[in-house]
Write a protein that holds these residues in place. Sequence first.
Motif, mmCIF file in Angstrom:
data_model
loop_
_atom_site.group_PDB
_atom_site.id
_atom_site.type_symbol
_atom_site.label_atom_id
_atom_site.label_comp_id
_atom_site.label_asym_id
_atom_site.label_seq_id
_atom_site.Cartn_x
_atom_site.Cartn_y
_atom_site.Cartn_z
ATOM 1 N N LEU A 1 0.783 -1.121 -0.060
ATOM 2 C CA LEU A 1 0.100 0.033 0.293
ATOM 3 C C LEU A 1 0.821 1.432 0.022
ATOM 4 O O LEU A 1 0.491 2.355 -0.287
ATOM 5 C CB LEU A 1 -0.892 0.041 1.212
ATOM 6 N N ASN B 1 -6.197 2.937 0.206
ATOM 7 C CA ASN B 1 -7.062 2.579 1.057
ATOM 8 C C ASN B 1 -7.868 3.371 1.539
ATOM 9 O O ASN B 1 -7.884 4.704 1.477
ATOM 10 C CB ASN B 1 -5.830 2.443 2.223
ATOM 11 N N ALA C 1 -1.409 3.857 1.850
ATOM 12 C CA ALA C 1 -2.036 3.226 3.069
ATOM 13 C C ALA C 1 -2.791 4.224 3.833
ATOM 14 O O ALA C 1 -4.021 3.927 4.131
ATOM 15 C CB ALA C 1 -0.804 2.534 3.835
ATOM 16 N N TYR D 1 -11.650 -6.088 -0.576
ATOM 17 C CA TYR D 1 -10.922 -5.444 -1.829
ATOM 18 C C TYR D 1 -11.941 -4.666 -2.638
ATOM 19 O O TYR D 1 -13.048 -5.325 -2.819
ATOM 20 C CB TYR D 1 -10.226 -6.414 -2.505
ATOM 21 N N GLN E 1 -8.659 -0.553 -4.313
ATOM 22 C CA GLN E 1 -8.805 -0.022 -2.920
ATOM 23 C C GLN E 1 -8.651 -1.132 -2.016
ATOM 24 O O GLN E 1 -9.579 -2.220 -2.101
ATOM 25 C CB GLN E 1 -9.950 0.839 -2.535
ATOM 26 N N PHE E 2 -8.222 -1.039 -0.589
ATOM 27 C CA PHE E 2 -8.304 -1.908 0.432
ATOM 28 C C PHE E 2 -9.338 -1.094 1.473
ATOM 29 O O PHE E 2 -8.998 -0.011 1.912
ATOM 30 C CB PHE E 2 -7.137 -2.319 1.015
ATOM 31 N N ASN E 3 -10.318 -1.927 1.746
ATOM 32 C CA ASN E 3 -11.534 -1.159 2.633
ATOM 33 C C ASN E 3 -11.556 -1.583 4.167
ATOM 34 O O ASN E 3 -11.425 -2.881 4.081
ATOM 35 C CB ASN E 3 -12.732 -1.199 2.025
#
Length: 206
Positions: free
Chosen positions: A5, A15, A42, A185, A197-199
Motif C-alpha cells: 500500500l 486504502n 496506506a 478489496y 482499494q483496500f477497505n
Amino acid sequence: MLPLLSQSQESNFGNWLIYIGNKKLNQKWNLHNEVQYRNYNAIGNLEQLLLRTGLGYNFNEGKNNVLLGYGYILSENYLANTDDKISLKEHRIFQQFLSNQKFGNVKLGHRYRFEQRFVENDFKMRFRYFLSINVPLGKDDASKYYLSTYNEIFLNTETSIFDRNRLYGGIGYQVNRNVKIEAGYMNQFFETTSRDQFNVITFVNF
C-alpha cells in the motif's frame, strides 16, 4: 498488505477507512451518519474526505427505508503528470430508497440513490444503484463471520452517462448485536481507467 500500500500516487492501490452509523430514534425514524477517509496509499495521502448524514423513515416492518440526506466532500486530485494537487469542495443533497430481502441465510440489499451535487461552481446530478449480498459462514444466522460482496453503478444525467462502477468482496465479523466490521478489496471501473482499494469498514447501530 501494508508494504504494497505504501507507494506513490502513481500506484492504483489505495486504502479507504469507513465508518457507517445508524441511530434509531424510534420504531419508524432513524438518523444516518457516515465518515469516509480515502487515501491514495496506506494512509496520509488524502484522496477524499466524505461526511454524510441523513434522516430516514422505516416501513414495511423495517424492510424498507426512505432517507433524505446531505454530504460534504473534500477531494484532493493530482494534476496530470505532476505531484501537485488541487482541492475541490462539494456539497451534496441526496434521496435514497433501501429494500432488504432474505433467501434462506442469504441477505440481499438494494439501494437506489439520486444525488444533486454542487461541486465548486458547477451543478451535477447522478443516479446510483447498489446491490449487496451477505452470506454467513456457518449453518445459521448465529455465525459471527460472513462473506460480503456488492456492486454499485453510477450514472450521470447529462453527457457521458456512465460515471463509474464499484465491485467489492470481503469478509466480515459481527462483534455484537450492534457492531460489525468488514475488510475487503474493491475495484473501481471508470470510463477509461480502473483503481483498486483496500477497505476497512465499521457498521454501528445504536
